[in-house]
Scaffold this active site. Sequence first.
Site, PDB file in Angstrom:
ATOM      1  N   HIS A  91      13.769  41.564  25.391  1.00  0.00           N
ATOM      2  CA  HIS A  91      12.836  41.625  26.517  1.00  0.00           C
ATOM      3  C   HIS A  91      12.610  40.246  27.132  1.00  0.00           C
ATOM      4  CE1 HIS A  91      11.159  45.834  26.569  1.00  0.00           C
ATOM      5  NE2 HIS A  91      11.927  45.856  25.496  1.00  0.00           N
ATOM      6  N   ASP A  92      12.652  39.207  26.325  1.00  0.00           N
ATOM      7  CA  ASP A  92      12.522  37.858  26.883  1.00  0.00           C
ATOM      8  C   ASP A  92      13.734  37.522  27.737  1.00  0.00           C
ATOM      9  OD1 ASP A  92      11.541  35.249  27.355  1.00  0.00           O
ATOM     10  OD2 ASP A  92      12.729  34.479  25.689  1.00  0.00           O
ATOM     11  N   PRO A 109      15.340  47.858  31.911  1.00  0.00           N
ATOM     12  CA  PRO A 109      15.909  49.157  31.533  1.00  0.00           C
ATOM     13  C   PRO A 109      14.812  50.069  30.998  1.00  0.00           C
ATOM     14  CG  PRO A 109      17.284  47.368  30.732  1.00  0.00           C
ATOM     15  CD  PRO A 109      16.027  46.737  31.255  1.00  0.00           C
ATOM     16  N   ASP A 169      16.517  55.592  14.459  1.00  0.00           N
ATOM     17  CA  ASP A 169      17.792  55.904  13.813  1.00  0.00           C
ATOM     18  C   ASP A 169      17.493  56.767  12.594  1.00  0.00           C
ATOM     19  OD1 ASP A 169      20.378  55.975  12.900  1.00  0.00           O
ATOM     20  OD2 ASP A 169      20.453  53.894  12.244  1.00  0.00           O
ATOM     21  N   ASP A 179      13.928  32.348  28.207  1.00  0.00           N
ATOM     22  CA  ASP A 179      13.130  31.132  28.429  1.00  0.00           C
ATOM     23  C   ASP A 179      11.691  31.242  27.960  1.00  0.00           C
ATOM     24  OD1 ASP A 179      12.063  32.864  30.294  1.00  0.00           O
ATOM     25  OD2 ASP A 179      12.221  31.479  31.985  1.00  0.00           O
ATOM     26  N   GLY A 238      15.747  35.276  32.232  1.00  0.00           N
ATOM     27  CA  GLY A 238      16.588  34.618  31.231  1.00  0.00           C
ATOM     28  C   GLY A 238      15.825  34.324  29.953  1.00  0.00           C
TER      29      GLY A 238
END
Length: 323
Positions: free
Chosen positions: A63-64, A156, A238, A71, A69
């Site tokens: 997510h970062d 997303p 999963d 950062d 980018g």
Amino acid sequence: MMAFVFAFLFTFLIGISHSKGQLQVGFYSETCPQAESIVRDIVRDAIQSDPNMAAVLLRLHFHDCYVEGCDGSILIDNGPQSEKNALGHQGVRGFEVIERAKAKLEDSCPTVVSCADIVALAARDAIVMADGPSYEVPTGRRDGLVSNISLADNMPDVSDSIQQLKAKFLNRGLTEKDLVLLGAAHTIGTTACFFMNKRLYNFLPGGAPDPTINPSFLPTLNQRCPENGDINVRLAMDEGSERTFDKHILQNIREGFAVLESDARLNDDLITKSVLESYFMNPLFGAAPSFEADFVDSIVKMGKIGVKTGFLGEIRRVCSAFN
């Protein structure tokens, strides 16, 4: 003579700028040689207290990197407009683990190690502690100077079509293969029933579920996430292997046992489906590629998205605030 000296100095300075502008393994080997071990110890303690923290820290890295980018922009807390408050970042946690690592690093090496690098290192250590592959993390990122909720509008989403997912990943320089491999990071961790309601009770007109769910798996999902039930109930992404980092989730996706809708969509496209299937190649037709090695390639690639290096950005003293 003066022209020669000037040309030499110019070339030398350009060389310095170029070398400082690239990520490299062991970036802190001289300035803070204990940096990676400090992060590793903090991550180990966090996962021992909360085993799900491995998945949390891996998700934080993605997510970062996806917004602005890699950062550290998601770490900033500057009020309602903070990027971390974006709808696409719902459920993202682990900020306190990064802050603990940063505080320890500031004691040892003040204003040397960036928060962005801590996030990348913590993700690697989390994967290792979930029995996943170890790998070298290129470091040298600097922390960004922008964090705004509006910049995370195009994250997303769990309900995106495969076409939307492919387009969003391509927009960040990631391929269909990267989409499959980074999606497989869902092999560890849990999700909330909140993200399951549409797939189970409103996927098709009339309230029908997603038809790609294996009929033998649907009753289990319905039981764990009943319609109008508690949306905060957690379930493994999963099924059967939620604490071990492996390719088991790809097997689940192939057989209709994907929990998240976005994971199931990897079967909807010829390219992503062929990537997925390649990891289960019949030995008679050759050796299957290494899922672990390919995953490492993809996450290292992701970790280089939009990085700030050299004289760009800053090294924050506290990860939640600009200097």
